[in-house]
Design a protein around this motif. Structure first.
Motif, PDB file in Angstrom:
ATOM      1  N   PHE A   1       0.807  -1.219   0.000  1.00  0.00           N
ATOM      2  CA  PHE A   1       0.000   0.000   0.000  1.00  0.00           C
ATOM      3  C   PHE A   1       0.845   1.276   0.000  1.00  0.00           C
TER       4      PHE A   1
ATOM      5  N   PRO B   1       2.709   3.974  -1.892  1.00  0.00           N
ATOM      6  CA  PRO B   1       2.790   4.454  -3.285  1.00  0.00           C
ATOM      7  C   PRO B   1       4.220   4.593  -3.791  1.00  0.00           C
TER       8      PRO B   1
ATOM      9  N   VAL C   1      -0.188   4.663  -9.815  1.00  0.00           N
ATOM     10  CA  VAL C   1      -0.854   5.132  -8.600  1.00  0.00           C
ATOM     11  C   VAL C   1      -2.016   6.023  -9.021  1.00  0.00           C
TER      12      VAL C   1
ATOM     13  N   THR D   1      -5.484   8.090  -7.932  1.00  0.00           N
ATOM     14  CA  THR D   1      -6.178   8.717  -6.806  1.00  0.00           C
ATOM     15  C   THR D   1      -7.558   9.185  -7.253  1.00  0.00           C
TER      16      THR D   1
ATOM     17  N   ARG E   1      -7.158   2.156   0.374  1.00  0.00           N
ATOM     18  CA  ARG E   1      -6.105   1.807  -0.587  1.00  0.00           C
ATOM     19  C   ARG E   1      -6.363   0.390  -1.092  1.00  0.00           C
TER      20      ARG E   1
ATOM     21  N   GLN F   1      -5.830   4.877  -4.556  1.00  0.00           N
ATOM     22  CA  GLN F   1      -6.052   5.614  -3.316  1.00  0.00           C
ATOM     23  C   GLN F   1      -7.371   6.354  -3.453  1.00  0.00           C
TER      24      GLN F   1
ATOM     25  N   SER G   1     -10.978   8.062  -1.246  1.00  0.00           N
ATOM     26  CA  SER G   1     -11.557   8.503   0.020  1.00  0.00           C
ATOM     27  C   SER G   1     -12.602   7.502   0.512  1.00  0.00           C
TER      28      SER G   1
END
Length: 468
Positions: free
Chosen positions: A25, A27, A35, A37, A264, A277, A279
């Motif tokens: 996990f 990055p 990666v 997000t 993650r 990644q 929220s």
């Protein structure tokens, strides 16, 4: 002594695994392009996941959807005949015509129409013996609808009164007998295809399967895309663009037990592992323990998800059957004590499509079967039916049928026991919304009808997710 050594070894392995999992996990262990997000990660690209991802985008949230198959669609399966260009939907057939459906299709710029099904002659046969049987199956659902109307809360929720009405806990065979639904019982069985051994199921589960959305749809209040149902997911994939990872699975997840931390996910894709990644997390796959292993369930989650049982359901297209087109061959038996409803595993039906020589087959089982076992049974049933057709001078083929398409919809129709329901199972299930920054939608949480799932997702799940 040996037990102590084994405990130490296992503890060491567990520690090493956790250390390695922690590194997964980080990055810094990935190339920057790997990666990703986003505001919300969405697991599953079927009816509920695709709808959820698109509507989150419409609400201004960034998303990444992970789908294990090479295309979106879930239970929507479409085949296009290469020689004629004719498309056949051999999964989901139509959609309840309510506002959420119309709005969704409009957003995707999908032109809709009323579904048109070719007129077919129904032939009832016992698929175990190949013998024709007589079935007087009424398609007048009014007596059943009158019973259904007693429980209006079932359509859009699992919020049951306390105590739960005793009739909802009756085995469906007893409910049929109690309310004299014998004439329509076979039609309810046909409507609930995929739900194995329907006579033994709790009435509440049958009513959640064959609900108002189905009754209204068969009465003519349904719509489909102009071309085929697969158009929904072709256009959805185009709308989502780079926000979908196809042929991809989550192999590890870190979900916080405390607020303020994010999600993650380590995702195995055709081009290697990626780190997502996010929220928040929206899970739309069937929440069985095996499916949920990568998400490291806590005790609360495991306790709930361990209680499911489910049916096994398969859809397929076959040719070289030796059966004449223009017929719908329905599996039935001669027993009035079972309302002519046959035992499973077996095909529910073998039905001619718009493409000459090509047939739908829908197959159900209460137990786990391999694709090879299902295909072998379907081939055996067709072999039994051929003499029946040959007696009328119609069968011309003796070779084995060819499977043009085959899809497993297993696990189908997740259910729990009376004891679990009385113990507050569905309250605790809904109580998982937002737990560990994770929200849920899909058939297990509300219904197998796509429109009902979309309504639940839009009206209940997404507002909670956005507020959480």
């Amino acid at each position: 002594m040996h037990q102590h050594i084994l405990s130490v070894v296992c503890s060491g392995l567990l520690f090493a695994f956790r250390a390695n999992a922690k590194d997964l996990f980080d990055p810094r262990g990935y190339a920057s392009k790997d990666v990703i997000t986003r505001d919300v990660a969405v697991i599953g690209g079927g009816a509920s996941g695709t709808f959820g991802a698109i509507n989150l985008r419409r609400l201004g949230k960034s998303v990444m959807m992970i789908e294990r198959d090479a295309q979106l669609g879930g239970h929507t399966n479409t085949y296009t005949d290469p020689s004629t260009g004719v498309s056949i939907d051999y999964g989901t057939q139509a959609f309840w015509n309510i506002s959420v459906t119309r709005d969704y299709f409009s957003h995707l710029n999908i032109t809709v129409k009323r579904p048109v099904f070719a007129p077919l002659t129904t032939l009832y046969a016992d698929f175990q013996t190949g013998q024709q049987v007589t079935v007087e199956a009424s398609t007048n659902f009014t007596p059943y609808t009158e019973q259904l109307s007693k429980y209006p809360y079932l359509l859009y929720s699992w919020k049951l009164p306390s105590p739960v009405p005793e009739d909802l806990f009756l085995p469906f065979a007893a409910f049929i007998a109690k309310y004299n639904l014998r004439d329509v019982a076979f039609s309810i069985f046909s409507a609930g295809q995929g739900f194995a051994n329907i006579l033994d199921q709790l009435t509440v589960h049958v009513m959640k399967m064959v609900d108002e959305s189905y009754i209204q749809s068969v009465a003519g209040d349904s719509i489909v895309p102009q071309d085929n149902n697969g158009e929904i997911y072709v256009k959805a994939a185009a709308f989502l663009g780079q926000d979908v990872l196809l042929s991809s699975t989550v192999v590890a997840a870190r979900r916080p037990s405390k607020s303020g931390l994010g999600i993650r996910l380590v995702v195995q894709t055709p081009s290697g592992q990626k780190l997502i990644q996010a929220s928040k997390l929206l899970i739309t796959i069937p929440p069985l323990l095996d499916n949920m292993k990568p998400f490291y369930l806590d005790h609360k989650e495991s306790n709930i998800f361990s209680q499911w049982s489910y049916s096994n359901y398969f859809t397929m297209l076959i040719t070289n059957t030796g059966l004449p087109s223009g017929f719908h061959y329905a599996n039935a038996n001669a027993s009035t004590s079972t309302f002519n409803i046959p035992p499973l595993p077996a095909p529910y039906q073998i039905t001619a499509t718009r493409i000459p020589g090509l047939f739908y087959v829908w197959y159900g089982s209460p137990t786990t079967l391999t694709p090879a076992e299902v295909k072998a049974d379907v081939a055996a049933v067709i072999k039994r039916l051929r003499p029946l057709i040959a007696a009328n001078g119609n069968s011309t083929v003796s070779a084995a049928p060819r499977f043009v398409r085959f899809r497993s919809h297993t696990p189908f129709k997740l259910v729990v026991s009376r004891q679990a329901i009385e113990g507050g199972f569905y309250e605790r299930l809904e109580g998982l919304q937002g737990h560990r920054r994770t929200w849920y939608t899909g058939a297990a949480f509300i219904s197998h009808d796509a429109a009902v799932i979309w309504n639940y997702t839009q009206a209940v799940v997404l507002p909670k997710l956005l507020a959480g």
